[in-house]
Design an enzyme around this catalytic site. Sequence first.
Site, short mmCIF file in Angstrom:
data_model
loop_
_atom_site.label_atom_id
_atom_site.label_comp_id
_atom_site.label_asym_id
_atom_site.label_seq_id
_atom_site.Cartn_x
_atom_site.Cartn_y
_atom_site.Cartn_z
CG ASP A 141 -6.48 -3.95 1.73
OD1 ASP A 141 -6.82 -3.78 0.56
OD2 ASP A 141 -5.97 -3.05 2.43
CG ASP A 182 -2.08 -0.75 1.17
OD1 ASP A 182 -2.28 -1.28 0.09
OD2 ASP A 182 -2.85 -0.84 2.15
CG ASP A 238 -4.64 0.12 5.38
OD1 ASP A 238 -5.33 -0.29 4.41
OD2 ASP A 238 -4.17 1.26 5.43
#
Length: 1194
Positions: A776, A453, A772
């Site tokens: 996901d 990310d 997070d």
Amino acid sequence: MTSPAERALPANSPGESREGDFGCTVMDLRKLMELRSGDAIDQIHAHYGGVANLCSRLKTNPVEGLSGNPADLERRKQVFGQNLIPPKKPKTFLELVWEALQDVTLIILEIAAIISLVLSFYRPPGEENEQCGLAVSTPEDEGEAEAGWIEGAAILFSVIIVVLVTAFNDWSKEKQFRGLQNRIEKEQKFSIIRNGHIIQLPVAEIVVGDIAQIKYGDLLPADGILIQGNDLKIDESSLTGESDHVKKSLERDPMLLSGTHVMEGSGRMVVTAVGVNSQTGIIFTLLGASEGEEQEKKKKAKTQDGVALEIQPLNSQEGMDNEEKEKKAAKLPKKEKSVLQGKLTRLAVQIGKAGLIMSAITVLILILYFVIDNFVIQRKPWLAECTPIYIQYFVKFFIIGVTVLVVAVPEGLPLAVTISLAYSVKKMMKDNNLVRHLDACETMGNATAICSDKTGTLTMNRMTVIQAYIGDTHYHQIPSPDVLVPKILDLVVNSISINSAYTSKILPPEKEGGLPRQVGNKTECALLGFVTDLKQDYHAVRSEVPEEKLYKVYTFNSARKSMSTVVEKPGGYRMYSKGASEILLRKCNRILDKKGEAVPFKNKDRDEMVRTVIEPMASDGLRTICIAYRDFSDVEPPWDNENEILTELTCIAVVGIEDPVRPEVPEAIAKCKRAGITVRMVTGDNINTARAIATKCGILTPGDDFLCLEGKEFNRLIRNEKGEVEQEKLDKIWPKLRVLARSSPTDKHTLVKGIIDSTVGEQRQVVAVTGDGTNDGPALKKADVGFAMGIAGTDVAKEASDIILTDDNFTSIVKAVMWGRNVYDSISKFLQFQLTVNVVAVIVAFTGACITQDSPLKAVQMLWVNLIMDTFASLALATEPPTDALLRRRPYGRNKPLISRTMMKNILGHAVYQLVVIFALVFAGEKFFDIDSGRKAPLHSPPSQHYTIVFNTFVLMQLFNEINSRKIHGERNVFAGIFHNLIFCSVVVGTFVCQIFIVEFGGKPFSCTRLTLSQWFWCLFIGIGELLWGQVISTIPTQSLKFLKEAGHGTAKEEITKDAEGLDEIDHAEMELRRGQILWFRGLNRIQTQIKVVKAFHSSLHESIQKPKNQNSIHSFMTHPEFTLCEEGPRTPLLDEQEEENLEKFPKSGTRVLLLDGEVTPYANKNNNAVDCSQVQMGASLSDSRLHSLETSV
């Protein structure tokens, strides 16, 4: 009909006796929580007079929460229970000892030792020993003959030591596992309102009557009833199996259940049931947290098909869910199995088979030689009174054979894996990696790709507004409030203060002169900071419009990419919106000018604005957020039709938010590149922002031929006309893709799956993913290693991950790679050492036995070498600390063999040296040292100096070879960094001291006699020769030795076919070597290894007799489908009980072969209920999805 919940209530529940304290009992609340939607609302109104009234009965305030008075909290815990589901009792030390005793080779040794003991006390009548011609030669050795029992006793004693060592190791593993579990449980906190303040409270501290603040991404820790909610959607699939998200509201369905996930929205709830009284707890109790109940349940499931059907879907999936919540470690058969374990299992099985054959041949040769020599060549009659002595000989031969087997099976291997992993996990904690699934640590060493990310991982997640476009002006710094028209200023402040979660706020800095603390959503904090910078106060606005007054909230989610809040105002409603600028600007048809008047905003104006404002902001690496509003007349619009509501907005401002790159990230990414790991950035941000950040991090370097794609473009390139993902198309893209912007969670999952399944390139990819958000989850589960963010991560993401990054920092991932590679290397080092010992010991025992009818190394000596030294050696070699050199080579990948050609060269090279030395000593040592020969000694003869020297030299050579084994890539300096590893130094010194004691004082039990000083020096000199010989071996170039084979391969490329994708989920490694009690360790367990070795031998015998009809196993080393199913010994608690029953049912219900992705071939279905059950059961245990079981059963 009594509900199962009532039966599950603990008998000693104090609820009944003390109901006077509160307006309702535990039972009332439990019954209430079992109701859903309409029924629940009716019951709340009829029985309690509404939620507010229920709160007052529970003596709690819906706004302020509980007072937090300790006495009150204690009383609530007594009346309503604690928020804990009691864990299973750990196994006692004695149980572990009993388990260690189940080892086949140890059992064989014990039996042999006992027979030997019994026979040694048997004295035949009349001293006819001379006639038998085989007994002790000289009369003065009679005393020695009396001591014949010593060897048997010594073997038994060493077996006991081995068992205790094994049990102690298992016990400490279990203890460590519990510690980790507690650590993970402590990590889980929840937002609770007490005394009007929101505090983060450990989940176990929550009591009935607490007011909990729930938000997107939470995993609900207890049952409760909604007091106030905004656009709340819950995923209840873990309880009901329904994959659709359930909308929760005060009017329709206010019941919130523990163990469910908040997928959208926010709100507050009053806690009504905790621990064993919550819905999850009730199911858990039903599933039988205690063994006794489990037995009863088994009987029940057998007798009543109906009940069985009801229990099983729950068991298969909800049970797992609880296990996971409780243990956080009992994983469902997740992705392909740990790379290392697969390789080790194959190796262990191959070595075991070889050892079994060698030991069988040894025993046969010894017995035949003895029989032919005595009764054919010397023509002795078989005398009845001599029988015990003959039997004593046979037992001795048998013991030698078993000893060969003991040495051949590498018991130290599982221990080395366990120690190495446990040691790494402990150390990784210090590096901010909280490992939830042990094998992830080792898989990480093989990682070839990391999909990361952006926000919070590569950047600092400390957001600040640094540019703004307000009223036709682009401000490159934050404007002063006097520049802005009051009307605009007012709109900006209201819009930001009201249209953000009230949990997001800015607090004063902890230290003086520090930065203000940001609590809650960081983007919202940046906007609130912008309000503060404009010298305005957002608190004032919020106190005017408290959360209860908000008319409707459309919370942020990844599909909307925006958030809107509706408030009532005189003459109608006003909606404030904020979101990604390019998305929200498309919905605006007006914009505020300098004077604060709304003027039309056409497509060409928008394109102009994108070109002159948004792109320049994005190319500076800023996130652009648009703020807008819309007024509605007093006629209530259709709020549920979002598309109609979220149009015709008026744009107030566009702000550019900076999230600076973490200073240490560029260096970490450079390390990854050097280590042969590709870093890809997957983000929901604008492509220009993403590109700018990727360049700052070093993911993109100028002049490289790499791709940066947006989610839409990516999907267009990889999908066919029907919208299905095509692997070939994906294979053209992923090798060059470095940045995927504006991506949805599905895109992330598609990319990860595509890279893992891809077969292009010289090796298959091992992918790590960071995440997070709640969405996901699928990508984290699919990845080989999933990293969840410890600070910004939601509970759902943590639940799906393997490792939690406690500091959300990318550099911690690089440390995880280093530790992972270190684990791999430690195990290779140990293998190199262990296999050299095994090869030499087996050959010495085998040839010695064949030529001299006696093994030069006695059983007890072998046990000392094999088990005690291996145990210590695994400790020494498995705790080598990692060095930076590990990050300067390419990853091993999935199909790299465990034993490289260099290692094979070392193993064979050292084996040659040791064998030459040992055989020279055995056959010519007595001449060299001028001592009596120890060959062909009679039955109870005393230990000879000759064989003591052989044993001592053998041990010292192993000791110095242990130092050689510290390096496996052909390095010359084997002492490099040796003093950094105190464990290694102390093990080597300790072993040497023990060896001196054994030789000097071991006496009869160890078949040793004292040596002179010069003999000791010769032994030492030969041992040190190992180090010099190691230098000779490393001079030989590996390339010139073409004949060397590698061993311990991973799965070869051809074997990875489409149906193999699900295959490794029931990998044999797992089935064979998993010990039920420690799911966490998934270590290779020596006991199971050896049982399996014997089984493998059996099955290869049966194979010639009966060929199974359907043999399409993909694993090269096991060709028996039945191998996966005939599992014995301890198993996973909840699931496997029924699996075992179902496996028993298989033969009854016609032939069936389990295909590897969890499907079942058609078969004659004779007992409908039972078979359907088992089908569901197998499906559930093999399927990736938790919902699978319930959907199938429905």
